[in-house]
Every structure is written in structure tokens, then in C-alpha cells.
Design a protein around this motif. Structure first.
Motif, PDB file in Angstrom:
ATOM      1  N   GLU A 192      -4.695   3.899   7.688  1.00 30.94           N
ATOM      2  CA  GLU A 192      -3.547   3.401   6.923  1.00 30.94           C
ATOM      3  C   GLU A 192      -3.899   2.106   6.192  1.00 30.94           C
ATOM      4  O   GLU A 192      -3.516   1.903   5.028  1.00 30.94           O
ATOM      5  N   LYS A 193      -4.633   1.225   6.884  1.00 32.39           N
ATOM      6  CA  LYS A 193      -5.065  -0.021   6.245  1.00 32.39           C
ATOM      7  C   LYS A 193      -6.018   0.279   5.089  1.00 32.39           C
ATOM      8  O   LYS A 193      -5.940  -0.348   4.032  1.00 32.39           O
ATOM      9  N   SER A 196      -4.093   1.395   2.043  1.00 27.57           N
ATOM     10  CA  SER A 196      -3.457   0.265   1.372  1.00 27.57           C
ATOM     11  C   SER A 196      -4.470  -0.507   0.541  1.00 27.57           C
ATOM     12  O   SER A 196      -4.188  -0.876  -0.618  1.00 27.57           O
ATOM     13  N   CYS A 199      -5.362   1.480  -2.674  1.00 25.33           N
ATOM     14  CA  CYS A 199      -4.382   1.352  -3.773  1.00 25.33           C
ATOM     15  C   CYS A 199      -4.525  -0.007  -4.471  1.00 25.33           C
ATOM     16  O   CYS A 199      -4.418  -0.099  -5.706  1.00 25.33           O
ATOM     17  N   LYS A 200      -4.792  -1.062  -3.689  1.00 23.40           N
ATOM     18  CA  LYS A 200      -4.990  -2.381  -4.287  1.00 23.40           C
ATOM     19  C   LYS A 200      -6.258  -2.407  -5.136  1.00 23.40           C
ATOM     20  O   LYS A 200      -6.288  -3.006  -6.221  1.00 23.40           O
ATOM     21  N   LYS A 224       6.403   6.352   1.070  1.00 23.78           N
ATOM     22  CA  LYS A 224       6.722   5.011   0.583  1.00 23.78           C
ATOM     23  C   LYS A 224       7.635   5.083  -0.634  1.00 23.78           C
ATOM     24  O   LYS A 224       8.625   4.344  -0.731  1.00 23.78           O
TER      25      LYS A 224
END
Length: 846
Positions: A192-193, A196, A199-200, A224
Motif C-alpha cells: 500500500e505504501k 502511494s 502515484c506520487k 479512494k
């Protein structure tokens, strides 16, 4: 004999009618006593609901938890696709698809996807260096674990007259990175990290490479963006509440400061708000989880609850002003609560059916469960909390206190000596009417408009033909829309409209929709692959598809090398020792499951890959492929299943179409049963069924023409439309069929005058409250707005335009009432009393 039967039949009908009158009057008597009890203990009935709201409101804040499993919410709970997925995963796990382009056949767990799109007219193949730079940046990310890659080209142009379909240029490329988590909670958190950070990184890469457009997607993106709707809608829902409060307050006001009830309109809306807070608290105490579809509950509850509020206010206006305020409250309960109890029961039954185990969509089931609790609490809060507010307002009116400032209203002589502005603020109607007038509440602006203007206009003989033409146009468009009902299985219909997931889906549909998703064709039993008949059957099944198959490659290999493998031992021996050893064919090892019994090898299962040529409407065509392939698995000698993860959502289509129709059918049947004992005239049931069916089909057809698909939100709105129509049409129709006026025209005028104010107040508040939803950038709220706007508009059209005209054409007849009144008029003497007031020029006829 014939003479004897008629009296018997007539007597039976009279007894049956008397029974219904007894039941009806018994219910009225019960609610009269309930109103009397509430009026004698207003503090208790005001305090208990408030305490319940405080208790459950705190639980709402402490136990709020969102539901993160989007598939379990919007995909059917029990579907064949889920069984097929379990079987496919048990045969060929995700590990066996590593480094393959076909890993989309599985629900992948954690992943990151990116589409790189060149500028218009550009060629993505000329930007290989940039693509590799982005690719290396992804692989170098921390905690990337063992990621593997799948990729596709989109917007492909081939070299003209090329036999081997050589690619000339491509507009886009899609790259997918899968993470191996193996079901571990720790690794899932790491994944999950990673998503994230992925996407960044894509956002940062977009800033660094302006010549490319990057669209990223991760496994958590859908949830989300689904939950994002709730965050975007919070402020708009508060604005909606303010608009409803303002509309209810203004529509409950009058120039008469004594009889005006602005605070009651305000408190009525607040009553529904606190009952909804209590219902939400109960929902979360029972381990309920929030999802964005529950945004519709405040609007659904408000539409039904405020109807009860405005009907009680109208019932209060119909009571005699010379009675004590406690008796007036009891009379209002007796007049209103019978029909409100019936409509609340229908709401509870309809949504209770939606909450039953027969409902296969979890989001619909959860919504209906919450709605049932809201309806029960709405009903309780209306007769308790709002009833207590009505008692206090009635006491103020009886003691001649100002409805806003709560001060004593001065006498007429005192007011005459004051300025005009003071007279306007303190005017209790003495300049417009005397206290001896039968109904001083008729000066309410809506009642005055209906009585003096609208009723005469809508029943005008020159208006009726235009109304009939209008209804024919309405019915035509509704029927045309019902023939074009479309599938709502596309998940982007429930997401925030400006979210990354929607942008990614639109680009993917535009540039990667030439082919269907990769469909896994799983043969789950031993098969004689060397048999010519079996080979022909496999060719027949895959006809019309582009196939990626170890079988085809193996047959091609045998033909090229001129090798014969017509028996089992030769077929399997050459397959294992020669074909699968070749580097270009080694990846097919993951598509075949061998078993060994002694010295003999067997193929117990295998898989092929099917891809169909499609247009941009990939979703609908994939459903057609699924419906085409599944029946073949039942009639062919080859036992197989077909699966793609999107099939889990595509099973939604048949259920989406049938469920609202079934709910509507059962609801209409229940209307007939429940109202049979409450209505003296059976034609009331008949007209109610016709009206509700017309509104339901109208909303269904018009929302289809308005590009609303059949998804879980539109299904819930259709269930609500059925009850909303009953809520508003039932009082109007029952008053009409029970009226004893000379003509149908006069009966419909009286019905509109009695119930038209409450209907117009409620529907106008409901529609105005929907306006802020237009400004929420979400497909879910757009669907909610469109469906509820159509529900309110169609109901208003039927109550104020269609029914007032059509009821003047068709039964029930009012001739027998006319004969009875004519006979009574002959026996009665009319007396005219002349009352001369202090002003000798003012003469009133009584």
C-alpha cells in the motif's frame, strides 16, 4: 330466486363496506387518542427523542468506519463469476503467471499502472528513452519487492499492406507493475505504501516530462475515488440542508402573525435531521461501515419525513379554531396519521425487501437496512418530537402570542394608532377577516393561489385537451426510454468525476478498446488433445477470437517439423521433452498442469487465452462475449470455464434490470392489500396503482434518455420513486373518491385545496434541496440528482396536472351524491341571518 340473490349480494357489500368504515374509524380514533396523549405530555415527547439523538450521535462520531472493499459492495455477492474465479485461481495461481502479459486474468492484489500518452500526432515509439527512464525510476523505488511487468500499445497504426501487421506508430503505451504480497498483512501494508509512492512518482514525472501525459492507477485508486465523493459532498449537503430549512420556513409563513407557523416548518426539518443522526448512530453501533452510496439517505429520509410535517401543518389548519389546542392537535393526528402510517409502512416494506437475503448487491442491501431504520425513527420523531412542537405552537396561538416574537398581540384599537410597519408586523388578520370566519387559514398564500387561481385554470375545459396531449408525449418518451435501458456495471459511474481513476479509464477506453480484456479459457478436466475431433471442437469454440494458445503453437510445431503425435504417449512425450524445452515456448509450462500416475503422464488441466476484436463500447461487448461463451460450457463435450476479473462486475447487469421491476411489482401489490381495508371506495386503489405505475415507468424511461445507467444508485432511486409517488398521490386520490360534492370537478378542487399545499411544500423543498448536488464533481451524485429530480418532477406533474384532469373524465361517478343532496335540500329551509357590525356599512351574510 333471482329476486332473493340481489338483496343478499347487496347486503354482503354493505356489510363489507361497514367493516372497512369501522376499521378506518377505529384507526382514526386511535390516532386521536395518541394526539391527545402527546398534547398532555409534550415535555416527555420532546425530551426522549432529544436524549436518544445525543446518545447515538456520540456513537456516530466514535464508531465511524468506511468500507474499503469496493468489490464486495457493488459486485453481486453470489455470482457465477466468483465461483469461476476461485476455480481458476486454484488451478493456475498468480505465481504461475509471473513475467507474462496475461496476469490480468487474476485479481492482482497490489499493483501500479501507468498510461503514457504522446501529444496529438506524436509517436510514443520515438520516446523510448523517456519510457525507459520512467520504468527504471519505478523499479528503483524502495520496497518495490519483486515486481513484474505487462505492457500494451494503444492507438496503433500499422504499416500499409503489411502481411505480418508491422506497427508503424502508436499513440500510447500502458505499463503494469504487479507486487507479490502473498497474502501477508505486513507485505500488504508495504504494498500500500509502495502504491502511494508510485502515484506520487508519476505526478512528479508528469511535471518533468511535459511532452508526455501520464495517467496512473493503483489498486487502492478505485476505493479512494469512490470514497472521495463523500468528502466532496459534505459542504454541499450542508448547503442543501440550509436551502430546505429556508424553503420550509418560508412556505409555512403567513401574513397573519398569529396563525403563521415559520418555526414549525423549521423544526419539522430539524426533526428529520436529528432522526437521521440517530439512525446513523444505530447503524454504526451495529458494526455498519460507511460507503458513498449512503449519501442518498438524507435526501430519501427528508422527502418522506417533511411530507408528514407539512401534512400535520395542513391538518392543523383544517381544525376548528374555537377548539382547545389539545383537541386541535388530536384532530390533526386523527386526520393525517392514518395515511402517513400507511405510506411509512410501505416505505418500510419496500426497503425491507431490498434489505432481505434475496438482494444480491451488498451496497443496495446496506442502504436498504439503513433506510428501514431511518423510516422507523422518522415516524417516531414526527408524532413525538414534532408533535410536541405542534402542541407548544398551538398553545401560543390559543393565547394570542406572536408566532415569531412570542409576545402578546395587541388589540385592533391599539394597532390602529401605530405606524404601518408596526401594524404589518403585528397584524393577526383582523383587517382581512373576522374571527367568526370558518377558516381564516385560507389566507395562506399557497392555499389562496390554489383556491382562487390554479383550481379554476386546471379544470377549465379548454386546458384539458392540452393536458391529454402532454400526457401522451410523456408516455411516449417514457416508453421509448424503457426500451433503451443500459447496463450500469461500469464502476466509473460511482466515482468522483474528476478523479485519476476516471481519467485513466477514459484514456484506456479510447486507446486500448480495440480488443476485449484477455479472457482465460480454462479446461478443467483431462482431455484427449491428440484426438482430431477434440481439436476441431476447440477450434469451433475459439472461432471469432484471437487466441494465444499452447495447443495451436504445439500443432504448428508438429506440422513444421513433420512430426506425428496421434496417440497419448507420443503427444505428451514430445510436448514435455521437445516443445516445452524450446526457449520461445518455455512460458507455456505455466499453462499446462501435468500429473504422473506411475510411469504415465497426464494433462489434467490447461488454459488458453482469448481476445475479441471490439469497439469503444468494450464493457457491453464483453458482457455479450460472456453470455455467448457460458452456455457453450454446458452443451459442449469439453468442460471449461471462462474468466476475467471484470466478469465479477458484469454479472451485475441482469440483476440491475430485474430487481427494481420486482420491487415495484411487489410494492404495488402491497399497496392494494394494505389500502383495501382503509379506503371506502375500491376505485381509490385502482387509481393509485395506475398513478404509481405511470410515475415509476416515467422515471425509468426518462432517466435512460438522460444517460443514466442501471447501477446500484439508480436502482435505489427507483425503489424510492415508487414510495414517493404513493406518499403524494394517495391522500389526494383518497380524498377525491370519498368526496360527496355534486361533480367530479368540484371534488378534485376540494382535494387539491385540502392536500395541494402540503404536496407543493414538500416537493418544492425536496427539489430545491437537490440543487447543491449539481456542484459535486461526482458521477454518483449526478446520478442521484437526475433520478431524484425526475422522481419529484413526475410526481408533481401527476398530482397537479394529470390527475386533476383525468379524474374529471373517469369514474368514480358523483351522481348518487348529487341526488342525495338534492333530496335533503327539499327538506331543509334556508335561513339568512343578517349581522350588522359596528360599522353600519359592513353587512355580513351568514
Amino acid at each position: 330466486m333471482c329476486f332473493l340473490r340481489r338483496p343478499g349480494a347487496s347486503a354482503g357489500w354493505i356489510w363489507w363496506r361497514m367493516l372497512r368504515q369501522v376499521i378506518h374509524r377505529g384507526l382514526q380514533s386511535f390516532f386521536y387518542k395518541l394526539g391527545l396523549f402527546v398534547s398532555r405530555h409534550p415535555v416527555f415527547f420532546l425530551t426522549v427523542p432529544a436524549v436518544l439523538t445525543i446518545i447515538f450521535g456520540f456513537s456516530l462520531l466514535n464508531r465511524f468506519q468506511p468500507d474499503t472493499d469496493l468489490e464486495s459492495l457493488v459486485a453481486p455477492s453470489h455470482s457465477l463469476a466468483k465461483i469461476e474465479r476461485s476455480l481458476a485461481s486454484s488451478l493456475f495461481s498468480l505465481d504461475q503467471s509471473k513475467s507474462q502479459l496475461y496476469s490480468d486474468l487474476h485479481t492482482p492484489g497490489r499493483y501500479g499502472r501507468v498510461i503514457l500518452l504522446s501529444k496529438p500526432g506524436g509517436n510514443i515509439l520515438h520516446q523510448a528513452d523517456v519510457i525507459l527512464q520512467i520504468h527504471r525510476a519505478v523499479l528503483e523505488m524502495k520496497d518495490g519487492r519483486s515486481s513484474f511487468i505487462g505492457h500494451q500499445l494503444g492507438g496503433v497504426m500499422e504499416v500499409p499492406n503489411s502481411k505480418d501487421q508491422r506497427v508503424k506508430s502508436a499513440r500510447a503505451i500502458q505499463i503494469t507493475y504487479y507486487l507479490q504480497t502473498y497474502g501477508s498483512v505486513t507485505q500488504d501494508l508495504i504494498g500500500e505504501k509502495w502504491e502511494s509512492e508510485f502515484c506520487k512518482l508519476m505526478h512528479k514525472m508528469q511535471l518533468d516530462h511535459q511532452d508526455l501525459q501520464l495517467y496512473s492507477l493503483a489498486s487502492f485508486s478505485l476505493w479512494k475515488d469512490f470514497h472521495q465523493t463523500s468528502l466532496l459532498a459534505r459542504g454541499k449537503i450542508l448547503v442543501s440542508l440550509m436551502l430546505i430549512l429556508l424553503t420550509a420556513t418560508l412556505s409555512s409563513s403567513m401574513k397573519d402573525c398569529l396563525r403563521s407557523k415559520p418555526f414549525l416548518g423549521l423544526l419539522g426539518v430539524l426533526t428529520i435531521c436529528i432522526s437521521s443522526v440517530t439512525a446513523a448512530g444505530i447503524f454504526f453501533i451495529t458494526d455498519g461501515k460507511y460507503n458513498s452510496t449512503l449519501l442518498g439517505i438524507p435526501f430519501f429520509a427528508m422527502g418522506h419525513g417533511t411530507k408528514g410535517v407539512f401534512e400535520l401543518l395542513s391538518g392543523w389548519r383544517r381544525t376548528r379554531e374555537n377548539l382547545p389546542f389539545k383537541d386541535r392537535v388530536a384532530d390533526a393526528y386523527s386526520d393525517v396519521m392514518v395515511s402517513y402510517t400507511m405510506t411509512s409502512s410501505l416505505y418500510f416494506i419496500a426497503f425491507g425487501m431490498g434489505a432481505s437475503p434475496f438482494t444480491n448487491i451488498e451496497a443496495v442491501k446496506v442502504f436498504c437496512q439503513n433506510m428501514c431504520v431511518s423510516i422507523l425513527l422518522n415516524y417516531f420523531y414526527i408524532f413525538s418530537f414534532f408533535g410536541s412542537c405542534l402542541v407548544f405552537a398551538g398553545q401560543l396561538e390559543q393565547n394570542r402570542y406572536h408566532s415569531i416574537f412570542c409576545c402578546k398581540i395587541p388589540s385592533a384599537e391599539y394597532l390602529d394608532r401605530k405606524p404601518v410597519w408596526f401594524q404589518t408586523m403585528m397584524n393577526d388578520g383582523h383587517q382581512h377577516t373576522s374571527h367568526h370566519e370558518t377558516n381564516p387559514y385560507q389566507h395562506h398564500f399557497i392555499q389562496h393561489f390554489l383556491r382562487e387561481h390554479y383550481n379554476e385554470w386546471i379544470t377549465n375545459i379548454y386546458v384539458k385537451p392540452f393536458v391529454v396531449i402532454l400526457y401522451l408525449i410523456y408516455a411516449s418518451f417514457s416508453f421509448m426510454g424503457c426500451l433503451q435501458i443500459s447496463d450500469g456495471a461500469n464502476i466509473i459511474n460511482l466515482l468522483a468525476s474528476e478523479s485519476p481513476s476516471v481519467s485513466y479509464a477514459l484514456i484506456q477506453q479510447k486507446y486500448f478498446s480495440n480488443y476485449s480484456p484477455v479472457i482465460g479459457f480454462y479446461i478443467y478436466e483431462p482431455l484427449e488433445y491428440w484426438n482430431g475431433t477434440v481439436q476441431e471442437d476447440l477450434k469451433t469454440l475459439s472461432q471469432g477470437f484471437n487466441t494465444v494458445s499452447w495447443i495451436e503453437q504445439y500443432y504448428q510445431y508438429l506440422r513444421v517439423d513433420n512430426i506425428s503425435a496421434t496417440n497419448k504417449s507420443d503427444f505428451i512425450s514430445i510436448l514435455q521433452s521437445s516443445f516445452l524445452k524450446k526457449p520461445e515456448f518455455q512460458h507455456f509450462k505455466n499453462d499446462i498442469i501435468f500429473s504422473k500416475a506411475g510411469d504415465e503422464n497426464n494433462i489434467i488441466a490447461s488454459r488458453l487465452y482469448l481476445v475479441a476484436r471490439t469497439s469503444e463500447n468494450t464493457q457491453r461487448e464483453a458482457v455479450e462475449l460472456l453470455e455467448k461463451l457460458r452456455p457453450l460450457s454446458l452443451i459442449q463435450s469439453i468442460k471449461f470455464i471462462v474468466f476475467n476479473p471484470t466478469f465479477v462486475f458484469m454479472d451485475h447487469y441482469g440483476l440491475s434490470v430485474t430487481m427494481p421491476v420486482l420491487i415495484s411489482g411487489f410494492g404495488i401489490l402491497l399497496v392494494l392489500i394494505l389500502t383495501f381495508f382503509l379506503v371506502i371506495h375500491p376505485l381509490g386503489n385502482f387509481w393509485l396503482i395506475l398513478s404509481v405505475t405511470s410515475i415509476e415507468l416515467g422515471v425509468l424511461g426518462l432517466m435512460t434518455l438522460w444517460n443514466v445507467d442501471m447501477d446500484c444508485i439508480s436502482i435505489l432511486c427507483l425503489i424510492y420513486t415508487l414510495n414517493f409517488a404513493i406518499d403524494h398521490c394517495a391522500p389526494l386520490l383518497y380524498t377525491f373518491v370519498l368526496a360527496t360534492e355534486h361533480t367530479r370537478t368540484q371534488c378534485i378542487k376540494n382535494s387539491l385545496q385540502e392536500h395541494g399545499t402540503a404536496i407543493l411544500q414538500n416537493v418544492s423543498s425536496f427539489l430545491i434541496g437537490l440543487v447543491p448536488l449539481l456542484f459535486v464533481p461526482s458521477n454518483l451524485t449526478f446520478t442521484l440528482f437526475k433520478c431524484l429530480l425526475l422522481a419529484g418532477s413526475c410526481t408533481l406533474l401527476h398530482c397537479f396536472v394529470i390527475l386533476p384532469v383525468f379524474l374529471t373524465f373517469f369514474p368514480p361517478s358523483k351522481k348518487h351524491h348529487k341526488k342525495k343532496k338534492r333530496a335533503k335540500r327539499k327538506e331543509r329551509e334556508e335561513i339568512e341571518c343578517i349581522e350588522i357590525q359596528e360599522n353600519p356599512d359592513h353587512v355580513t351574510a351568514v
